[in-house]
Design a protein around this motif. Structure first.
Motif: not given
Ligand code: FE2
Ligand code: FE2
Lengths: 139, 358
Positions: B157-185
């Motif tokens: 559900d995080w991966m397929h959230k309503n992201w405007k663009t793929g780059m939007d999602r990338m920038k969220q995950m690229a930020r290491l200390d992002n409080p709105n990130g999502s854990p790896f698995m």
């Protein structure tokens, strides 16, 4: 009516008087919960601005951002400044070290030490380091 | 794109100076003729090649990768192969992945690639897979079974959230200390694949798992974390010789959990602070780990590097080739103690002030 007008005149005179030290001394510690809240909001607004600048908001041409090496501001050690920055060969404030980072890994232009952006960056860095005891000079 | 030949590579990265400091003798000792199964491979990781515009890339990160490639080519004897541990790119752009692979094409050994989150979240790994093939696979080499995982997946559900663009999602995950990130698995699908893959592997076969995330739970705030770590450990439980090698953390870490040894590798781009130096966080850095030296930012390549790994008798000797002020380090599995130890600094009395992180 008359009484009200008289009161407001007194208030005007008093507020003019706040510029004078005598009146100030009387009022100095008379702030309210609301004042405290507002002052804190002002500070937290600077933290928020600093947070954005720190995470890619500086507009430097090479796009590298502070948080790439310092997640949550870690490893910036604001509690140790001023300190002898051995690489610069002198005692510096954290502002000077922030400028070093902006000019080198970020390949950007340094900020004036009283630039609101510089103040905001420091507000963010110190906020992330809150409750750590001061250790000026520690390497 | 123009490929560099070996000489150009070496010239451009100033590797002649570095060659003198390579601990090559260690490799030769382990390569004795009476142990034909011993072998060495190189490990390069986390180059974070960053596209600025047109043909411009961040110079600093390019330099790190070029230097690693040039030095790995100087290994003697030659490594059997090189592992690339993930995060080729910073924002997963095709320009970044292509430029990184262009530089890596100078390597004189076959390369095994691992997916990093910075390669993945813009297009869910499409360009990476187009260039490099499947993101999870296994192979056997001189009696050792290697498993490569894509461990940087996350909740659907995080991966397929309503992201405007793929780059939007990338920038969220690229930020290491992002409080709105999502854990790896690793996820159920790959775990099922791994179970099937291991079904044919005898329990006395050495197994090495290559992943980007730590396959441990170290610090969730920076995704030094793998949500289904324990489930992977369970799959490895029957193996007497099991090792996990991972990137992502840009620092020295090692650990032993039951039968499994864990080793991180360094980035070629920049080092990360240890999580304990974030005053508001709670970290579970392995007690065994003797940290790398604190980086001196005035030396651009300090606390970065690459490594070569010696797989003698199925367990790991990890040789960190560290640049500038950080001296090379060797972390070796100690069969008597049953866990990896730093060959120089493990004894607390031997540690040095730069290893204190705060
Ligand atoms: Fe990375
Ligand atoms: Fe990563």
């Amino acid at each position: 009516m008359k009484k009200q007008r008289a009161q407001s005149t007194i208030l005007k005179i008093l507020s003019l008087g706040t510029a004078m030290s005598l009146t100030c001394a009387v009022w100095a510690d008379e702030f309210t919960q609301e004042d405290l809240q507002r002052w804190n909001q002002e500070f937290m607004a600077a933290v928020k601005t600093g947070d954005k600048l720190f995470h890619g908001g500086l507009g430097n041409a090479n796009t590298v951002s502070c948080d790439q090496c310092h997640p949550n501001g870690a490893n910036t050690h604001p509690e140790t400044y001023p300190k002898f920055q051995q690489q610069l060969g002198k005692v510096v404030t954290i502002g000077e070290m922030i400028n070093w980072c902006i000019q080198n890994p970020l390949e950007g232009k340094p900020l004036a030490l009283d630039d609101p952006k510089m103040v905001a960056l420091q507000a963010y860095i110190y906020w992330e380091r809150r409750n750590v005891p001061l250790q000026p000079g520690k390497h | 794109m123009k490929k560099l030949n070996r000489r150009q590579f070496i010239q451009r990265s100033g590797a002649f100076v570095a060659a003198a400091s390579l601990p090559v003798s260690l490799v030769e000792i382990a390569f004795g003729k009476d142990h034909p199964q011993n072998f060495t491979f190189g490990f390069i990781s986390d180059s974070h090649i960053t596209h600025i515009k047109g043909k411009e890339f961040v110079r600093n990160w390019d330099q790190g990768l070029k230097r690693a490639v040039a030095e790995a080519n100087l290994m003697d004897p030659k490594p059997d192969f090189i592992v690339y541990g993930g995060d080729l790119a910073q924002l997963g752009k095709p320009e970044e992945i292509d430029h990184a692979l262009d530089m890596l094409s100078g390597l004189r050994a076959p390369v095994k690639y691992v997916m990093g989150e910075h390669d993945y979240y813009v297009d869910l790994g499409a360009h990476w897979r187009k260039r490099l093939g499947p993101d999870h696979y296994s192979f056997d080499h001189k009696g050792v079974h290697f498993i490569v995982l894509n461990s940087i997946l996350t909740y659907k559900d995080w991966m397929h959230k309503n992201w405007k663009t793929g780059m939007d999602r990338m920038k969220q995950m690229a930020r290491l200390d992002n409080p709105n990130g999502s854990p790896f698995m690793v996820g159920e699908e790959q775990r099922r694949w791994m179970k099937k893959d291991l079904a044919g592997v005898a329990h006395d076969t050495p197994v090495v798992v290559l992943s980007h995330s730590p396959l441990q739970k170290i610090y969730k705030g920076w995704n030094f974390w793998t949500e289904d770590a324990e489930k992977i450990h369970a799959l490895l439980k029957p193996y007497k010789k099991a090792t996990v090698l991972y990137g992502h953390v840009h620092q020295i870490q090692y650990n032993q959990i039951d039968n499994i040894s864990f080793h991180s590798v360094m980035a070629t781009a920049w080092p990360w602070p240890y999580p304990a130096s974030y005053a508001q966080g709670v970290s579970h850095i392995p007690k065994l780990t003797v940290p790398m030296n604190r980086a001196d930012p005035f030396f651009e390549r300090d606390a970065t590097g690459w490594q070569f790994i010696n797989l003698h008798s199925g367990k790991v000797d990890l040789n960190y080739v560290l640049w500038e002020n950080n001296k090379n380090r060797v972390v070796r599995f100690d069969p008597d103690k049953g866990h990896p130890v730093d060959t120089e600094y493990q004894d607390p009395a031997k540690r040095i002030p730069p290893q204190e992180h705060y």
